[in-house]
Design a protein around this motif. Structure first.
Motif, PDB file in Angstrom:
ATOM      1  N   ALA A 190     -10.731   1.455  -2.540  1.00  0.00           N
ATOM      2  CA  ALA A 190     -10.620   2.728  -2.655  1.00  0.00           C
ATOM      3  C   ALA A 190     -11.649   3.436  -1.913  1.00  0.00           C
ATOM      4  O   ALA A 190     -11.812   4.527  -1.508  1.00  0.00           O
ATOM      5  N   GLU A 191     -13.148   2.599  -2.029  1.00  0.00           N
ATOM      6  CA  GLU A 191     -14.086   3.438  -1.622  1.00  0.00           C
ATOM      7  C   GLU A 191     -13.927   3.371  -0.006  1.00  0.00           C
ATOM      8  O   GLU A 191     -14.521   4.327   0.718  1.00  0.00           O
ATOM      9  N   ARG A 192     -13.325   2.566   0.714  1.00  0.00           N
ATOM     10  CA  ARG A 192     -13.306   2.554   2.003  1.00  0.00           C
ATOM     11  C   ARG A 192     -12.563   3.730   2.566  1.00  0.00           C
ATOM     12  O   ARG A 192     -12.817   4.337   3.298  1.00  0.00           O
ATOM     13  N   PHE A 193     -11.497   4.058   1.603  1.00  0.00           N
ATOM     14  CA  PHE A 193     -10.642   5.198   2.088  1.00  0.00           C
ATOM     15  C   PHE A 193     -11.425   6.298   1.782  1.00  0.00           C
ATOM     16  O   PHE A 193     -11.316   7.336   2.501  1.00  0.00           O
ATOM     17  N   ARG A 194     -11.985   6.410   0.760  1.00  0.00           N
ATOM     18  CA  ARG A 194     -12.818   7.692   0.454  1.00  0.00           C
ATOM     19  C   ARG A 194     -14.206   7.914   1.415  1.00  0.00           C
ATOM     20  O   ARG A 194     -13.943   8.947   1.899  1.00  0.00           O
ATOM     21  N   ALA A 195     -14.333   6.915   1.879  1.00  0.00           N
ATOM     22  CA  ALA A 195     -15.638   6.885   2.896  1.00  0.00           C
ATOM     23  C   ALA A 195     -15.096   7.360   4.393  1.00  0.00           C
ATOM     24  O   ALA A 195     -15.971   8.071   4.901  1.00  0.00           O
ATOM     25  N   ALA A 196     -13.669   6.975   4.407  1.00  0.00           N
ATOM     26  CA  ALA A 196     -13.111   7.320   5.728  1.00  0.00           C
ATOM     27  C   ALA A 196     -12.776   8.830   5.894  1.00  0.00           C
ATOM     28  O   ALA A 196     -12.131   9.267   6.493  1.00  0.00           O
ATOM     29  N   GLY A 197     -12.987   9.416   4.697  1.00  0.00           N
ATOM     30  CA  GLY A 197     -12.276  10.880   4.504  1.00  0.00           C
ATOM     31  C   GLY A 197     -10.715  10.949   4.095  1.00  0.00           C
ATOM     32  O   GLY A 197     -10.429  12.120   4.169  1.00  0.00           O
ATOM     33  N   CYS A 198     -10.309   9.939   3.660  1.00  0.00           N
ATOM     34  CA  CYS A 198      -8.751  10.145   3.253  1.00  0.00           C
ATOM     35  C   CYS A 198      -8.892  10.725   1.986  1.00  0.00           C
ATOM     36  O   CYS A 198      -9.280  10.200   0.938  1.00  0.00           O
ATOM     37  N   ALA A 199      -7.703  11.882   1.942  1.00  0.00           N
ATOM     38  CA  ALA A 199      -7.441  12.552   0.776  1.00  0.00           C
ATOM     39  C   ALA A 199      -6.351  12.029  -0.015  1.00  0.00           C
ATOM     40  O   ALA A 199      -6.178  12.291  -1.097  1.00  0.00           O
ATOM     41  N   ARG A 200      -5.406  11.691   0.801  1.00  0.00           N
ATOM     42  CA  ARG A 200      -4.131  11.093   0.082  1.00  0.00           C
ATOM     43  C   ARG A 200      -3.771   9.939   0.893  1.00  0.00           C
ATOM     44  O   ARG A 200      -3.401   9.757   1.969  1.00  0.00           O
ATOM     45  N   VAL A 201      -3.599   8.816   0.040  1.00  0.00           N
ATOM     46  CA  VAL A 201      -3.301   7.370   0.375  1.00  0.00           C
ATOM     47  C   VAL A 201      -1.866   6.910   0.012  1.00  0.00           C
ATOM     48  O   VAL A 201      -1.742   6.812  -1.409  1.00  0.00           O
ATOM     49  N   ALA A 202      -1.034   6.686   0.804  1.00  0.00           N
ATOM     50  CA  ALA A 202       0.239   5.883   0.481  1.00  0.00           C
ATOM     51  C   ALA A 202       0.034   4.483  -0.034  1.00  0.00           C
ATOM     52  O   ALA A 202      -0.483   3.596   0.775  1.00  0.00           O
ATOM     53  N   LEU A 221      -4.718   3.121  -9.313  1.00  0.00           N
ATOM     54  CA  LEU A 221      -5.661   3.343 -10.455  1.00  0.00           C
ATOM     55  C   LEU A 221      -7.020   3.469  -9.560  1.00  0.00           C
ATOM     56  O   LEU A 221      -7.991   4.313 -10.164  1.00  0.00           O
ATOM     57  N   ALA A 222      -7.356   2.697  -8.844  1.00  0.00           N
ATOM     58  CA  ALA A 222      -8.869   2.769  -8.251  1.00  0.00           C
ATOM     59  C   ALA A 222      -8.963   4.002  -7.174  1.00  0.00           C
ATOM     60  O   ALA A 222      -9.832   4.544  -6.983  1.00  0.00           O
ATOM     61  N   PRO A 236      -3.435   9.204  -4.893  1.00  0.00           N
ATOM     62  CA  PRO A 236      -2.331   7.952  -4.246  1.00  0.00           C
ATOM     63  C   PRO A 236      -0.816   8.665  -4.183  1.00  0.00           C
ATOM     64  O   PRO A 236      -0.695   9.673  -5.115  1.00  0.00           O
ATOM     65  N   LEU A 237      -0.258   8.098  -3.481  1.00  0.00           N
ATOM     66  CA  LEU A 237       1.294   8.292  -3.329  1.00  0.00           C
ATOM     67  C   LEU A 237       1.772   6.838  -3.313  1.00  0.00           C
ATOM     68  O   LEU A 237       2.331   6.334  -2.308  1.00  0.00           O
ATOM     69  N   PRO A 238       2.141   6.485  -4.606  1.00  0.00           N
ATOM     70  CA  PRO A 238       2.626   5.155  -4.657  1.00  0.00           C
ATOM     71  C   PRO A 238       4.337   5.173  -4.304  1.00  0.00           C
ATOM     72  O   PRO A 238       4.964   5.962  -4.893  1.00  0.00           O
ATOM     73  N   VAL A 239       4.605   3.879  -3.776  1.00  0.00           N
ATOM     74  CA  VAL A 239       6.080   3.680  -3.722  1.00  0.00           C
ATOM     75  C   VAL A 239       6.109   2.301  -4.297  1.00  0.00           C
ATOM     76  O   VAL A 239       5.300   1.284  -4.197  1.00  0.00           O
ATOM     77  N   GLU A 240       7.338   2.059  -4.891  1.00  0.00           N
ATOM     78  CA  GLU A 240       7.578   0.570  -5.533  1.00  0.00           C
ATOM     79  C   GLU A 240       9.184   0.426  -5.462  1.00  0.00           C
ATOM     80  O   GLU A 240      10.016   1.365  -5.855  1.00  0.00           O
ATOM     81  N   LEU A 241       9.595  -0.540  -4.971  1.00  0.00           N
ATOM     82  CA  LEU A 241      11.120  -0.823  -5.191  1.00  0.00           C
ATOM     83  C   LEU A 241      11.594  -1.234  -6.321  1.00  0.00           C
ATOM     84  O   LEU A 241      12.898  -0.959  -6.522  1.00  0.00           O
ATOM     85  N   ASP A 242      10.993  -1.787  -6.983  1.00  0.00           N
ATOM     86  CA  ASP A 242      11.657  -2.502  -8.371  1.00  0.00           C
ATOM     87  C   ASP A 242      11.719  -1.401  -9.420  1.00  0.00           C
ATOM     88  O   ASP A 242      10.565  -0.879  -9.659  1.00  0.00           O
ATOM     89  N   PRO A 243      12.825  -1.073  -9.927  1.00  0.00           N
ATOM     90  CA  PRO A 243      12.604   0.040 -11.059  1.00  0.00           C
ATOM     91  C   PRO A 243      11.804  -0.091 -12.024  1.00  0.00           C
ATOM     92  O   PRO A 243      11.057   0.536 -12.662  1.00  0.00           O
TER      93      PRO A 243
END
Length: 401
Positions: free
Chosen positions: A91-103, A114-115, A123-130
């Motif tokens: 998560a810190e990598r994404f924050r440091a890279a300036g990402c605001a919304r991560v799939a 969570l992180a 986060p923009l979470p996607v999950e296949l299993d219901p």
């Protein structure tokens, strides 16, 4: 789907889990709690699912800390879930890279999301299993409430079909086991991962992307454009991370990240490091951390320690002086003992060694079986290192530093 599991994410199911947790905290055994709840008329399928969930929560504390007590898991999703320490680094990598919304494509029970929430990234979470998606939604609602952030919606469907949406970064933890919630088997071919590596690497060509894979990843699969990072947590090698675009650090293509007791140390290089020259047995022997070995940075570590290889092709380092390092376990070489088993047993008996840690590299021996045959007795403890040095087999008696 196993009966009872869907109900765990409902108010009734969560209330039952709270009741079981309270009884356990009061010191009652799981068997006693089960009998009492059956007598109270709790539906058998829901009760069985809740009791299993209580066991999973207890196991999950090792990965998630005490917050696991309020989370929901399936067996398979817990097994693949990222440890909290590693997810925080992601998560810190994404924050440091300036990402605001991560799939979070293939989010499982939501460890990465969570992180991201904790790091202030949406986060923009996607999950296949219901079922797994429902559990992730529960876990993320609680985390978002603690952070004062909006609860993310878990999109249900195939990550490759849904894609990253309007995210400005993507993280993928491809399923490396067959579908299901328990008793799954590991997939042999990366072509069968879900999402596939082809999709993940294609996404990396247009978005800042991170891909979490197993620590034993075939290195031939690592793209030239990626920073490859091997991570160990408290001595256990847990993952390979591949980072693309601004998530990959300039000049770094190999990284060994070691997390111990919450402290992070890192050894990096522009490529694989050449091994140091072999030098034979010194006063100190180092066993590099698994992350260092997998990253092929043993030579870089040897340079830091003023050490050489104990033998060519064997991942032990030898030195004359001890330099503390987070990247290796260190041992003082006490004596070289006979390699033949009968003479080795006598030498250990003469030293009254009753507890023996046996380590080996380049030696064809089963440590557990050897320990039985040595018939150890006595008040002293030691480490026995079975390996090769100077073109021969050696048995080194050592003590941890």
């Amino acid at each position: 789907m196993t009966p009872g599991w869907e109900e765990l994410a409902t108010p009734a199911g969560l209330g039952l889990l709270d009741r079981i947790a309270a009884e356990r905290d009061a010191g009652r055994s799981l068997d006693a709690v089960s009998r009492a709840l059956r007598a109270a008329g709790v539906e058998p399928a829901l009760l069985a699912a809740a009791l299993t969930q209580e066991e999973l929560r207890a196991r999950a504390v090792a990965k998630f800390g005490e917050r696991a007590r309020g989370m929901l898991f399936t067996r398979a999703a817990l097994e693949q879930a990222t440890r909290a320490e590693a997810a925080a680094l992601h998560a810190e990598r994404f924050r440091a890279a300036g990402c605001a919304r991560v799939a979070d494509l293939g989010c499982g029970i939501g460890a990465e999301s969570l992180a991201l929430i904790a790091a202030g990234v949406a986060p923009l979470p996607v999950e296949l299993d219901p079922l797994t998606a429902a559990f992730a939604a529960h876990n993320l609602r609680a985390a978002a409430a603690r952070a004062g952030a909006p609860a993310p919606e878990v999109r249900l469907g195939d990550a490759e079909a849904l894609g990253p949406g309007d995210a400005d970064g993507a993280f993928l933890d491809p399923a490396r086991r067959t579908a299901g919630h328990s008793d799954t088997r590991r997939l042999a071919s990366p072509d069968d991962y879900s999402p596939s590596l082809r999709f993940a690497f294609g996404l990396a060509e247009r978005l800042p992307t991170g891909v979490k894979l197993g620590p034993g990843l075939d290195r031939e699969l690592i793209p030239e454009t990626a920073e490859a990072q091997w991570v160990s947590v408290d001595g256990q090698l847990v993952e390979t991370g591949l980072w693309f675009g601004p998530l990959a650090r300039p000049g770094i293509r190999r990284a060994a990240t070691v997390v111990r007791d919450g402290t992070v140390a890192e050894l990096t290089g522009p490529d694989d490091a050449a091994d140091a020259e072999a030098r034979g047995i010194g006063a100190v022997l180092y066993e590099p951390d698994g992350a260092v070995i997998r990253a092929r940075l043993i030579g870089a570590l040897a340079e830091r320690l003023g050490a050489g290889m104990l033998a060519e092709g064997i991942a032990y380092l030898s030195a004359d002086h001890h330099i503390p390092t987070p990247f290796a376990s260190a041992f003082r070489v006490v004596a070289e003992l006979p390699v033949r088993e009968r003479e080795l047993r006598r030498a250990l008996a003469d030293r009254s060694i009753g507890a023996l840690e046996i380590k080996k590299r380049g030696a064809d021996v089963d440590p557990a079986q050897l320990r039985k045959r040595l018939k150890l007795a006595g008040p002293h403890r030691a480490t026995l290192i079975l390996t090769r040095a100077e073109g021969r087999r050696v048995a080194l008696l050592a003590e941890r530093l």
